[in-house]
Scaffold this active site. Structure first.
Site, PDB file in Angstrom:
ATOM      1  N   LYS A  28     -30.591 -45.588-109.508  1.00  0.00           N
ATOM      2  CA  LYS A  28     -29.994 -44.254-109.582  1.00  0.00           C
ATOM      3  C   LYS A  28     -28.735 -44.265-110.419  1.00  0.00           C
ATOM      4  CE  LYS A  28     -26.335 -44.992-106.625  1.00  0.00           C
ATOM      5  NZ  LYS A  28     -24.893 -44.802-106.928  1.00  0.00           N
ATOM      6  N   ASP A  73     -26.910 -45.012 -99.502  1.00  0.00           N
ATOM      7  CA  ASP A  73     -27.739 -44.548-100.610  1.00  0.00           C
ATOM      8  C   ASP A  73     -29.236 -44.687-100.345  1.00  0.00           C
ATOM      9  OD1 ASP A  73     -25.516 -43.865-102.085  1.00  0.00           O
ATOM     10  OD2 ASP A  73     -25.496 -45.727-103.264  1.00  0.00           O
ATOM     11  N   GLY A  83     -23.413 -50.177-109.050  1.00  0.00           N
ATOM     12  CA  GLY A  83     -23.362 -48.752-108.736  1.00  0.00           C
ATOM     13  C   GLY A  83     -24.666 -48.034-109.024  1.00  0.00           C
ATOM     14  N   GLY A 128     -29.784 -52.469-104.238  1.00  0.00           N
ATOM     15  CA  GLY A 128     -30.008 -52.886-102.858  1.00  0.00           C
ATOM     16  C   GLY A 128     -30.597 -51.771-102.011  1.00  0.00           C
ATOM     17  N   SER A 129     -30.149 -50.552-102.235  1.00  0.00           N
ATOM     18  CA  SER A 129     -30.702 -49.402-101.511  1.00  0.00           C
ATOM     19  C   SER A 129     -32.153 -49.173-101.891  1.00  0.00           C
ATOM     20  CB  SER A 129     -29.879 -48.152-101.808  1.00  0.00           C
ATOM     21  OG  SER A 129     -28.544 -48.314-101.358  1.00  0.00           O
ATOM     22  N   ALA A 130     -32.470 -49.360-103.174  1.00  0.00           N
ATOM     23  CA  ALA A 130     -33.854 -49.221-103.620  1.00  0.00           C
ATOM     24  C   ALA A 130     -34.741 -50.264-102.948  1.00  0.00           C
ATOM     25  CB  ALA A 130     -33.935 -49.342-105.137  1.00  0.00           C
ATOM     26  N   GLY A 163     -27.551 -48.713-107.200  1.00  0.00           N
ATOM     27  CA  GLY A 163     -28.349 -48.609-105.982  1.00  0.00           C
ATOM     28  C   GLY A 163     -29.512 -49.570-105.883  1.00  0.00           C
ATOM     29  N   PRO A 201     -29.142 -54.348-112.076  1.00  0.00           N
ATOM     30  CA  PRO A 201     -28.001 -55.266-111.951  1.00  0.00           C
ATOM     31  C   PRO A 201     -27.309 -55.128-110.602  1.00  0.00           C
ATOM     32  CG  PRO A 201     -27.513 -53.467-113.478  1.00  0.00           C
ATOM     33  CD  PRO A 201     -28.967 -53.378-113.172  1.00  0.00           C
ATOM     34  N   VAL A 202     -26.704 -56.230-110.166  1.00  0.00           N
ATOM     35  CA  VAL A 202     -26.063 -56.296-108.849  1.00  0.00           C
ATOM     36  C   VAL A 202     -24.609 -55.847-108.964  1.00  0.00           C
ATOM     37  CG1 VAL A 202     -25.439 -57.875-106.958  1.00  0.00           C
ATOM     38  CG2 VAL A 202     -27.612 -58.158-108.172  1.00  0.00           C
ATOM     39  N   ARG A 203     -24.120 -55.164-107.911  1.00  0.00           N
ATOM     40  CA  ARG A 203     -22.742 -54.632-107.875  1.00  0.00           C
ATOM     41  C   ARG A 203     -22.464 -53.778-109.100  1.00  0.00           C
ATOM     42  NH1 ARG A 203     -18.959 -58.596-104.739  1.00  0.00           N
ATOM     43  NH2 ARG A 203     -17.531 -58.304-106.458  1.00  0.00           N
TER      44      ARG A 203
END
Length: 295
Positions: free
Chosen positions: A15, A139, A101, A105-107, A103, A97-99
């Protein structure tokens, strides 16, 4: 009677925040947010197979695979809620990509909820899935719904909007990530001189007005929590013809909104030459969904 599913593959979009405002504090010290969120065609792929135990792997990724992983949390929440005495072998194919913004991990969590719901024919409704998702991360409900939404509260109050006006996004990941808790701690210390008009952006989306959408774009976390490169990346995207440029979520990705594919790809080429990760993206109208199932 059809044989039960043995495996499912789920795609879950990343996102971008077309706007993000901090509008207050909620009980427990949580921040009340007002945002317009947009799913994009960068996908986490999650493969789930029936198993008697819960296992998690993420080939090629450095994300921790312990009880703090959002996919692991989602699986535990699903089995606790449904009462199913079962497990799953879960493979994460990380593309976001990690960290950043965006989402990712939310995905992953949304993909696990959707995937387990299909794999075990649990027939949970979208509202049930979103309630489970909200217990995992702010998220996750949006990652389940996808498309274009006005999102408020803790991220649990979602208003689906019409698809955003036709556009392209060029997103740039600097060589570092930003911690979400650190970003909000910085906001608490110094606040923000800027607050986007999320209501005006919603109205622009409903009117199909890309110029209005861009005029109302912005992120209240940017000035206090953005990375060292945030301002320079915004200027670079604007110089390449972006109608607006801003940070997504709590960072670190900065993206530009373009009217057409050509300028978006030209901007991506120019920024890739600096050695950064760059993505040219389109809006996605859905959320996490099963794309393959095996019996």
């Amino acid at each position: 009677m059809a044989a039960p599913l043995q495996s499912v593959t789920v795609l879950a979009p990343a996102k971008l925040n077309l706007s993000l405002d901090v509008v207050g504090l909620l009980p427990g010290g949580y921040h009340a947010l007002d945002m317009v969120m947009q799913a994009v065609d960068l996908y986490e792929q999650v493969i789930l197979r029936r198993s008697g135990r819960l296992t998690l792997r993420a080939p090629g990724s450095r994300v921790p695979l312990n009880e703090k992983n959002t996919a692991h949390k989602a699986a535990l929440a699903f089995f606790h809620y449904t009462g199913l005495l079962a497990g799953a072998d879960i493979t994460l194919r990380k593309n976001t990509p990690v960290r950043a913004g965006m989402g990712g991990g939310s995905a992953d969590a949304a993909a696990v909820l959707v995937g387990l719901n299909a794999l075990y024919a649990a027939r949970l409704s979208m509202s049930e899935l979103c309630a489970l998702g909200a217990s995992i991360g702010a998220d996750v409900p949006f990652a389940l719904m996808g498309g274009t939404c006005r999102v408020q509260g803790l991220g649990d109050l979602l208003k689906p909007l019409p698809p955003c006006p036709d556009c392209w996004f060029t997103a740039v990941m600097p060589g570092y990530g930003i911690s979400t808790p650190a970003a909000f701690a910085a906001y608490d210390r110094v606040g923000s001189p800027f607050h986007p008009d999320c209501a005006a952006q919603e109205a622009a989306i409903r009117a199909g007005d890309l110029a209005g959408l861009c005029a109302a774009a912005g992120n209240a976390l940017e000035t206090c929590a953005g990375g060292a490169d945030t301002a320079a990346l915004k200027q670079a995207l604007l110089a390449q013809g972006a109608r607006a440029a801003l940070m997504t979520g709590s960072g670190a990705v900065v993206f530009g909104i373009f009217e057409a594919e050509g300028p978006a790809r030209a901007a991506a080429g120019a920024l890739q030459a600096t050695g950064r990760q760059v993505y040219t993206l389109r809006p996605d109208r859905g959320g996490a969904r099963v794309v393959r199932a095996g019996r």
